[in-house]
Write a protein that holds these residues in place. Structure first.
Motif, mmCIF file in Angstrom:
data_model
loop_
_atom_site.group_PDB
_atom_site.id
_atom_site.type_symbol
_atom_site.label_atom_id
_atom_site.label_comp_id
_atom_site.label_asym_id
_atom_site.label_seq_id
_atom_site.Cartn_x
_atom_site.Cartn_y
_atom_site.Cartn_z
ATOM 1 N N THR A 223 42.951 18.664 -2.950
ATOM 2 C CA THR A 223 43.375 17.905 -4.140
ATOM 3 C C THR A 223 42.592 16.619 -4.342
ATOM 4 O O THR A 223 42.622 16.049 -5.433
ATOM 5 N N MET A 224 41.912 16.138 -3.286
ATOM 6 C CA MET A 224 41.224 14.850 -3.343
ATOM 7 C C MET A 224 39.816 15.004 -2.769
ATOM 8 O O MET A 224 39.589 15.782 -1.853
ATOM 9 N N LEU A 225 38.887 14.212 -3.320
ATOM 10 C CA LEU A 225 37.522 14.164 -2.807
ATOM 11 C C LEU A 225 37.126 12.714 -2.586
ATOM 12 O O LEU A 225 37.276 11.884 -3.471
ATOM 13 N N PHE A 226 36.654 12.406 -1.379
ATOM 14 C CA PHE A 226 36.072 11.099 -1.087
ATOM 15 C C PHE A 226 34.563 11.286 -0.948
ATOM 16 O O PHE A 226 34.109 12.218 -0.273
ATOM 17 N N GLY A 227 33.805 10.388 -1.545
ATOM 18 C CA GLY A 227 32.360 10.470 -1.429
ATOM 19 C C GLY A 227 31.710 9.124 -1.653
ATOM 20 O O GLY A 227 32.371 8.127 -1.962
ATOM 21 N N VAL A 228 30.393 9.094 -1.486
ATOM 22 C CA VAL A 228 29.587 7.916 -1.770
ATOM 23 C C VAL A 228 28.715 8.237 -2.976
ATOM 24 O O VAL A 228 28.580 9.407 -3.358
ATOM 25 N N PRO A 229 28.122 7.232 -3.610
ATOM 26 C CA PRO A 229 27.360 7.481 -4.839
ATOM 27 C C PRO A 229 26.278 8.545 -4.715
ATOM 28 O O PRO A 229 26.062 9.312 -5.665
ATOM 29 N N THR A 230 25.603 8.623 -3.574
ATOM 30 C CA THR A 230 24.578 9.654 -3.413
ATOM 31 C C THR A 230 25.175 11.049 -3.594
ATOM 32 O O THR A 230 24.580 11.919 -4.231
ATOM 33 N N ASP A 240 25.525 20.487 -14.909
ATOM 34 C CA ASP A 240 24.998 21.120 -16.119
ATOM 35 C C ASP A 240 24.896 22.632 -15.986
ATOM 36 O O ASP A 240 25.020 23.363 -16.974
ATOM 37 N N THR A 241 24.655 23.102 -14.756
ATOM 38 C CA THR A 241 24.427 24.531 -14.558
ATOM 39 C C THR A 241 25.493 25.218 -13.696
ATOM 40 O O THR A 241 25.497 26.438 -13.602
ATOM 41 N N ASP A 242 26.372 24.447 -13.072
ATOM 42 C CA ASP A 242 27.351 25.015 -12.139
ATOM 43 C C ASP A 242 28.758 24.933 -12.730
ATOM 44 O O ASP A 242 29.459 23.924 -12.591
ATOM 45 N N ARG A 243 29.167 25.998 -13.384
ATOM 46 C CA ARG A 243 30.476 25.997 -14.039
ATOM 47 C C ARG A 243 31.622 26.004 -13.032
ATOM 48 O O ARG A 243 32.689 25.431 -13.290
ATOM 49 N N GLU A 244 31.418 26.655 -11.889
ATOM 50 C CA GLU A 244 32.471 26.685 -10.879
ATOM 51 C C GLU A 244 32.722 25.288 -10.305
ATOM 52 O O GLU A 244 33.861 24.918 -10.024
ATOM 53 N N LEU A 245 31.651 24.511 -10.128
ATOM 54 C CA LEU A 245 31.792 23.134 -9.660
ATOM 55 C C LEU A 245 32.564 22.312 -10.676
ATOM 56 O O LEU A 245 33.476 21.549 -10.309
ATOM 57 N N ALA A 246 32.209 22.447 -11.942
ATOM 58 C CA ALA A 246 32.907 21.686 -12.984
ATOM 59 C C ALA A 246 34.387 22.045 -13.022
ATOM 60 O O ALA A 246 35.249 21.165 -13.145
ATOM 61 N N LYS A 247 34.684 23.332 -12.880
ATOM 62 C CA LYS A 247 36.083 23.764 -12.885
ATOM 63 C C LYS A 247 36.829 23.218 -11.681
ATOM 64 O O LYS A 247 37.984 22.779 -11.789
ATOM 65 N N ALA A 248 36.167 23.220 -10.509
ATOM 66 C CA ALA A 248 36.806 22.714 -9.292
ATOM 67 C C ALA A 248 37.105 21.228 -9.399
ATOM 68 O O ALA A 248 38.203 20.771 -9.040
ATOM 69 N N GLY A 251 40.029 20.355 -11.611
ATOM 70 C CA GLY A 251 41.346 20.612 -11.047
ATOM 71 C C GLY A 251 41.762 19.653 -9.956
ATOM 72 O O GLY A 251 42.892 19.720 -9.468
ATOM 73 N N ALA A 252 40.866 18.745 -9.565
ATOM 74 C CA ALA A 252 41.189 17.784 -8.504
ATOM 75 C C ALA A 252 42.159 16.722 -9.020
ATOM 76 O O ALA A 252 42.099 16.326 -10.186
ATOM 77 N N ARG A 253 43.019 16.266 -8.135
ATOM 78 C CA ARG A 253 43.938 15.187 -8.526
ATOM 79 C C ARG A 253 43.259 13.840 -8.493
ATOM 80 O O ARG A 253 43.545 12.962 -9.319
ATOM 81 N N LEU A 254 42.346 13.647 -7.547
ATOM 82 C CA LEU A 254 41.748 12.328 -7.362
ATOM 83 C C LEU A 254 40.329 12.469 -6.837
ATOM 84 O O LEU A 254 40.083 13.158 -5.846
ATOM 85 N N THR A 274 33.745 17.334 -16.746
ATOM 86 C CA THR A 274 34.976 17.769 -16.080
ATOM 87 C C THR A 274 36.258 17.227 -16.700
ATOM 88 O O THR A 274 37.342 17.743 -16.409
ATOM 89 N N GLY A 275 36.141 16.189 -17.498
ATOM 90 C CA GLY A 275 37.338 15.536 -18.004
ATOM 91 C C GLY A 275 38.019 14.659 -16.982
ATOM 92 O O GLY A 275 39.086 14.089 -17.253
ATOM 93 N N ARG A 276 37.424 14.515 -15.783
ATOM 94 C CA ARG A 276 37.984 13.704 -14.708
ATOM 95 C C ARG A 276 37.147 12.445 -14.529
ATOM 96 O O ARG A 276 35.922 12.475 -14.599
ATOM 97 N N THR A 277 37.813 11.326 -14.281
ATOM 98 C CA THR A 277 37.109 10.081 -13.996
ATOM 99 C C THR A 277 37.088 9.845 -12.494
ATOM 100 O O THR A 277 38.019 10.227 -11.783
ATOM 101 N N VAL A 278 36.017 9.248 -12.027
ATOM 102 C CA VAL A 278 35.901 8.893 -10.617
ATOM 103 C C VAL A 278 36.456 7.490 -10.420
ATOM 104 O O VAL A 278 36.088 6.559 -11.136
ATOM 105 N N ILE A 279 37.354 7.355 -9.469
ATOM 106 C CA ILE A 279 37.949 6.056 -9.141
ATOM 107 C C ILE A 279 37.084 5.361 -8.097
ATOM 108 O O ILE A 279 36.668 5.976 -7.112
ATOM 109 N N GLU A 280 36.812 4.077 -8.311
ATOM 110 C CA GLU A 280 36.080 3.311 -7.307
ATOM 111 C C GLU A 280 37.007 2.323 -6.619
ATOM 112 O O GLU A 280 37.979 1.832 -7.196
#
Length: 476
Positions: A223-230, A240-248, A251-254, A274-280
């Motif tokens: 439900t959640m992904l933590f990452g760094v800018p890279t 742009d080319t990976d529809r499964e990534l965009a769909k995944a 569907g993430a909560r955060l 994705t319609g999702r915003t990344v929280i910083e």
């Protein structure tokens, strides 16, 4: 204080940790970490060879259960720096995965192999220390201004930060976190492993970051992904080319980014796809987390949100709307190990920690970080200019793939703005004049780069931060 990991006492069969094909339930983790805690109790301090493995997570949890300060070691640390850390922290033992090769510098320490299957899940874990000021971890800083210093993080700071993030992110036991961050650092270890365990949720560590791994885990219950800018930059380029990534991702909560500013350009690309915003969020080794965009707040790319509950923040020596961030609260470290001089210098007379980060504040308290005082604040022609603002403008140019902005001495301006550019097409890079004009039109003429230097890659550390001091004559 209350236990850091109340869920370990439930003997729950719910999955707690997964690293690749290896996983432990809460009941199994309680047994393995409890057995190891019994072995290391009273050890003084223990080093942890912090590979991205199940054994590292079990070792750190065991140390916390035993009340033994853990010193996470970066496996990529050079010989001289590792020797300094070992002399300074003086651990009595090193915890490592069985068969994991260790460097000669660790030969004098007692080696304790971490065996996740050890112990009986039926045996309750030992009682945790109830002293809130008891040291939990000693995490070494990057050492950009000298040998790394050991920041002593008490149990109070770990619990306080994780509970504050639970409030602003609505973090619950139902959340499943996926990440691929290193485990010798605050972001990957405390937020990314201890955070889910404190909530009673789950963490899935990819071992090594891949866009495919992120898509797979977010499509199968995470439900959640933590990452760094890279990492988010690579995700943005794949959308742009990976529809499964965009769909995944949709569907993430955060989605949370930290450790450095996420360029506005990548914010926009991810949101559009994705319609999702990344929280910083914003933190550092000595303070753990200071601010974050709230999950129920307004997403505002280019900011790191508002102070967390319990954290006070102010700007010191402010001019032109920019000042140094200073903070105080329960999230702060106890001090630098063996360095009372450095500890005293890090605090103001009235008890505020000097972060060295420069920022401005929006009218409603949102924090906009300009960058480090030493490397990201450029004083040119009488103006204070933040490198990050120029970097975001340059990233909006289609000919720019990556960029870092620094200042260097200039007889006329004091400092001139230098742009270090990785072009989108190395065979046909944009001209320096074109990039300077682009910035002047987007921002203002005095913020345009006076010098443009093209590179194949930007130097980065293990957390993906650009190492500006390695870019020739920086202004620090």
């Amino acid at each position: 204080m209350s236990p850091l990991f109340p869920a370990l006492r439930t003997a729950d069969r719910k999955e707690a940790l997964r690293f690749g094909e290896h996983a432990l339930t809460y009941a199994e983790l309680a047994g393995a970490a409890g057995a190891l805690a019994g072995r290391i109790a009273g050890s003084g301090r223990v080093a942890v060879w912090a590979t991205p493995t199940l054994e590292t997570a079990v070792g750190v949890v065991a140390a916390l259960l035993a009340g033994v300060p853990a010193v996470p070691l970066n496996p990529k640390t050079g010989e001289r720096e590792l020797a300094h850390i070992l002399r300074d922290s003086a651990p009595t033992a090193v915890l490592a995965a069985p068969g994991e090769p260790l460097p000669p510098a660790l030969a004098a320490l007692t080696r304790i192999d971490v065996v996740p299957e050890a112990g009986s899940a039926a045996d309750p874990p030992p009682a945790e220390p109830d002293d809130a000021e008891s040291p939990a971890l000693i995490v070494y800083t990057s050492g950009t201004t000298g040998p790394p210093k050991g920041a002593v993080l008490p149990r109070r700071a770990v619990a306080g930060t994780l509970d504050a993030l639970a409030e602003v992110w609505a973090w619950t036991p139902d959340d499943v976190l996926v990440h691929a961050l290193p485990l010798f650092h605050v972001h990957g270890l405390i937020l990314g492993v201890l955070g889910p365990l404190r909530r009673g949720g789950s963490v899935r560590h990819l071992g090594r970051f891949s866009v495919e791994g992120v898509a797979r885990e977010l499509s199968t219950g995470a439900t959640m992904l933590f990452g760094v800018p890279t990492m988010y930059h690579r995700i943005a380029e794949s959308l742009d080319t990976d529809r499964e990534l965009a769909k995944a991702l949709a569907g993430a909560r955060l989605l949370v980014s930290g450790s450095a500013a996420l360029p506005v350009h990548d914010h926009r690309r991810i949101a559009a796809a994705t319609g999702r915003t990344v929280i910083e969020r914003y933190g550092m080794t000595e303070t753990l987390m200071n601010t974050s965009v709230r999950v129920d707040g307004e997403p505002r790319p280019g900011t790191v949100g508002v102070p967390l509950p319990g954290v006070e923040l102010r700007l010191a020596d402010e001019s032109d709307g920019i000042g140094e961030i200073q903070v105080r609260g329960p999230n702060l470290f106890s001090g630098y190990l063996n360095r009372p001089d450095a500890t005293a210098a890090a605090f103001t007379e009235d008890g505020w920690f000097r972060t060295g980060d420069m920022a401005s504040l929006d009218g409603d308290g949102y924090v906009r970080i300009v960058g480090r005082r030493a490397t990201d604040l450029i004083k040119s022609g009488g103006y204070k200019i933040g490198a990050g603002e120029i970097e975001n403008a340059l990233l909006d140019h289609p000919g720019v793939r990556e960029v870092a902005v620094t200042g260097e001495p200039d007889a006329d301006l004091g400092e001139r703005i230098v742009a270090w550019v990785v072009p989108a097409d190395p065979q046909s890079p944009p001209t320096a004049e074109e990039l300077a004009g682009h910035v002047a039109a987007q921002l203002s003429p005095h913020k345009r780069p006076r010098t443009v230097r093209f590179l194949e890659t930007l130097p980065r550390n293990d957390m993906g931060k650009i190492m500006k001091r390695a870019l020739g004559n920086g202004n620090g």
